[in-house]
Design a protein around this motif. Structure first.
Motif, mmCIF file in Angstrom:
data_model
loop_
_atom_site.group_PDB
_atom_site.id
_atom_site.type_symbol
_atom_site.label_atom_id
_atom_site.label_comp_id
_atom_site.label_asym_id
_atom_site.label_seq_id
_atom_site.Cartn_x
_atom_site.Cartn_y
_atom_site.Cartn_z
ATOM 1 N N LEU A 27 12.465 -12.908 1.110
ATOM 2 C CA LEU A 27 13.280 -12.020 0.276
ATOM 3 C C LEU A 27 13.414 -12.553 -1.149
ATOM 4 N N MET A 28 13.469 -13.873 -1.270
ATOM 5 C CA MET A 28 13.551 -14.475 -2.591
ATOM 6 C C MET A 28 12.299 -14.185 -3.406
ATOM 7 N N TYR A 29 11.116 -14.440 -2.817
ATOM 8 C CA TYR A 29 9.866 -14.191 -3.527
ATOM 9 C C TYR A 29 9.670 -12.692 -3.797
ATOM 10 N N LYS A 30 10.117 -11.889 -2.863
ATOM 11 C CA LYS A 30 10.016 -10.436 -3.050
ATOM 12 C C LYS A 30 10.886 -9.991 -4.229
ATOM 13 N N ALA A 31 12.090 -10.558 -4.329
ATOM 14 C CA ALA A 31 12.985 -10.209 -5.427
ATOM 15 C C ALA A 31 12.388 -10.620 -6.770
ATOM 16 N N LEU A 32 11.741 -11.765 -6.822
ATOM 17 C CA LEU A 32 11.084 -12.198 -8.057
ATOM 18 C C LEU A 32 9.911 -11.280 -8.396
ATOM 19 N N LEU A 33 9.119 -10.948 -7.393
ATOM 20 C CA LEU A 33 7.950 -10.092 -7.617
ATOM 21 C C LEU A 33 8.355 -8.710 -8.114
ATOM 22 N N GLU A 34 9.409 -8.141 -7.547
ATOM 23 C CA GLU A 34 9.802 -6.781 -7.911
ATOM 24 C C GLU A 34 10.307 -6.675 -9.346
ATOM 25 N N GLN A 35 10.635 -7.813 -9.961
ATOM 26 C CA GLN A 35 10.992 -7.794 -11.378
ATOM 27 C C GLN A 35 9.754 -7.643 -12.261
ATOM 28 N N VAL A 36 8.587 -7.939 -11.667
ATOM 29 C CA VAL A 36 7.316 -7.807 -12.386
ATOM 30 C C VAL A 36 6.581 -6.545 -11.952
ATOM 31 N N GLU A 37 6.617 -6.281 -10.649
ATOM 32 C CA GLU A 37 5.916 -5.124 -10.069
ATOM 33 C C GLU A 37 6.884 -4.382 -9.151
ATOM 34 N N PRO A 38 7.698 -3.479 -9.687
ATOM 35 C CA PRO A 38 8.756 -2.826 -8.908
ATOM 36 C C PRO A 38 8.284 -2.076 -7.672
ATOM 37 N N ASP A 39 7.051 -1.575 -7.669
ATOM 38 C CA ASP A 39 6.575 -0.784 -6.532
ATOM 39 C C ASP A 39 5.708 -1.593 -5.574
ATOM 40 N N ALA A 40 5.899 -2.909 -5.528
ATOM 41 C CA ALA A 40 5.045 -3.771 -4.692
ATOM 42 C C ALA A 40 5.411 -3.718 -3.208
ATOM 43 N N GLY A 41 6.534 -3.122 -2.868
ATOM 44 C CA GLY A 41 7.082 -3.177 -1.513
ATOM 45 C C GLY A 41 6.115 -2.930 -0.374
ATOM 46 N N LEU A 42 5.412 -1.789 -0.394
ATOM 47 C CA LEU A 42 4.535 -1.435 0.718
ATOM 48 C C LEU A 42 3.337 -2.364 0.826
ATOM 49 N N LYS A 43 2.846 -2.859 -0.284
ATOM 50 C CA LYS A 43 1.662 -3.717 -0.264
ATOM 51 C C LYS A 43 1.902 -5.037 0.433
ATOM 52 N N ILE A 44 3.127 -5.546 0.318
ATOM 53 C CA ILE A 44 3.359 -6.929 0.752
ATOM 54 C C ILE A 44 4.202 -7.035 2.032
ATOM 55 N N ARG A 45 4.350 -5.932 2.748
ATOM 56 C CA ARG A 45 5.201 -5.950 3.950
ATOM 57 C C ARG A 45 4.736 -6.954 4.989
ATOM 58 N N SER A 46 3.420 -7.140 5.141
ATOM 59 C CA SER A 46 2.899 -8.022 6.180
ATOM 60 C C SER A 46 2.622 -9.435 5.672
ATOM 61 N N TYR A 47 2.974 -9.716 4.434
ATOM 62 C CA TYR A 47 2.697 -11.032 3.858
ATOM 63 C C TYR A 47 3.665 -12.082 4.394
ATOM 64 N N SER A 48 3.179 -13.314 4.495
ATOM 65 C CA SER A 48 4.069 -14.446 4.730
ATOM 66 C C SER A 48 4.726 -14.808 3.391
ATOM 67 N N PRO A 49 5.819 -15.587 3.411
ATOM 68 C CA PRO A 49 6.422 -15.990 2.135
ATOM 69 C C PRO A 49 5.428 -16.708 1.220
ATOM 70 N N GLU A 50 4.592 -17.553 1.797
ATOM 71 C CA GLU A 50 3.626 -18.305 0.999
ATOM 72 C C GLU A 50 2.583 -17.369 0.383
ATOM 73 N N GLU A 51 2.125 -16.383 1.146
ATOM 74 C CA GLU A 51 1.181 -15.401 0.608
ATOM 75 C C GLU A 51 1.836 -14.565 -0.494
ATOM 76 N N LEU A 52 3.117 -14.300 -0.331
ATOM 77 C CA LEU A 52 3.847 -13.529 -1.331
ATOM 78 C C LEU A 52 3.961 -14.304 -2.646
ATOM 79 N N LEU A 53 4.180 -15.613 -2.553
ATOM 80 C CA LEU A 53 4.228 -16.441 -3.748
ATOM 81 C C LEU A 53 2.888 -16.425 -4.482
ATOM 82 N N VAL A 54 1.804 -16.524 -3.736
ATOM 83 C CA VAL A 54 0.472 -16.470 -4.351
ATOM 84 C C VAL A 54 0.266 -15.124 -5.030
ATOM 85 N N TYR A 55 0.678 -14.051 -4.372
ATOM 86 C CA TYR A 55 0.552 -12.708 -4.947
ATOM 87 C C TYR A 55 1.362 -12.605 -6.245
ATOM 88 N N LEU A 56 2.562 -13.174 -6.233
ATOM 89 C CA LEU A 56 3.406 -13.169 -7.430
ATOM 90 C C LEU A 56 2.711 -13.888 -8.579
#
Length: 269
Positions: free
Chosen positions: A83-112
């Motif tokens: 949720l932390m990485y998701k909150a950071l990402l959504e400040q850059v890409e607000p509509d990222a939600g559906l793309k990253i639903r299956s990501y692990s936190p570490e994968e989400l950080l890389v995506y960010l």
């Protein structure tokens, strides 16, 4: 409105152009981020609640070059790493939600990091608030990950200016392993509680921005500062709330200025 020029200037979320009695800390912060280093700079802000830590870190962004963007997250709100990485990402890409639903936190950080790396115009400053609260929940890995960002894409330029960790309790570092402590470093800026006189200065400054002349007195400012210093550990947020709700009460009662008998009262925070 009879009393207010701009009520928002008393909101605790408002970041004023200056922070009375935090010049020293702001100078330290600015010095740490004055130069664009090869690796992200890691700095810790430490002190009790309501001492200006968060405001300082957010004001820093306006003091840096216009090419710096701030990503802020409060870990008392986002208690899981994903949720932390998701909150950071959504400040850059607000509509990222559906793309990253299956990501692990570490994968989400890389995506960010991949997402912000596409932005060649800006550097990014990560502000991670309430880190001590989060670490006490048992997951310390976030410290290692955020202090080793340059290792995600070795050899590539990372447009992260730095990471600021904000905490109240210094003992959170005791929960880290040796590698996490080493990566965290020892750049610590301490914030002490405000004195009664300092609280009065801050209230006077914010009142001058928010209230019309003649709607408050030195007596009111000193009284609020005295009560908050005694009853609420000099928490400046609480002091601003008292002044704001007192002004609202005076407005509602049809008064021309704030009086002692109209002061808003509430349990201590």
């Amino acid at each position: 409105m009879r009393l207010f020029k701009d009520a928002s200037k008393l909101f605790t979320s408002y970041i004023p152009p200056k922070l009375p009695h935090r010049d020293k800390q702001l100078r330290q912060l600015q010095s740490f981020f004055s130069y664009r280093l090869k690796f992200p700079q890691v700095v810790q802000l430490e002190g009790p609640a309501g001492t200006g830590k968060t405001s300082s870190s957010l004001l820093l962004a306006t003091m840096l070059k216009a090419s710096t963007k701030t990503l802020y997250v409060n870990l008392k709100v986002y208690r899981k790493k994903f949720l932390m990485y998701k909150a950071l990402l959504e400040q850059v890409e607000p509509d990222a939600g559906l793309k990253i639903r299956s990501y692990s936190p570490e994968e989400l950080l890389v995506y960010l990091l991949k997402t912000i790396s596409k932005d060649h115009e800006y550097d990014y400053l990560f502000i991670v608030d309430e880190i001590d609260n989060f670490i006490k929940g048992g997951d310390t890995s976030v410290v290692y990950e955020l202090t080793r960002l340059n290792e995600v894409f070795p050899g590539e330029r990372l447009n992260v200016r730095g990471v600021i960790f904000i905490s109240r309790d210094p003992e959170w570092r005791d929960l880290l392993d040796s590698a996490e402590k080493s990566s965290l470093g020892a750049l610590i800026i301490k914030y002490d509680r405000y004195t009664k006189e300092q609280l009065a200065d801050i209230l006077e400054y914010r009142a001058s921005l928010a209230l019309k002349p003649g709607t408050y007195t030195d007596e009111i400012i000193d009284y609020i500062a005295d009560v908050v210093a005694e009853e609420a550990n000099s928490d400046v947020r609480f002091a601003l709330d008292v002044l704001y709700y007192s002004a609202l009460t005076a407005e509602r009662e049809g008064a021309e200025k704030i009086e002692i008998c109209l002061l808003y009262t509430s349990p201590s925070p």
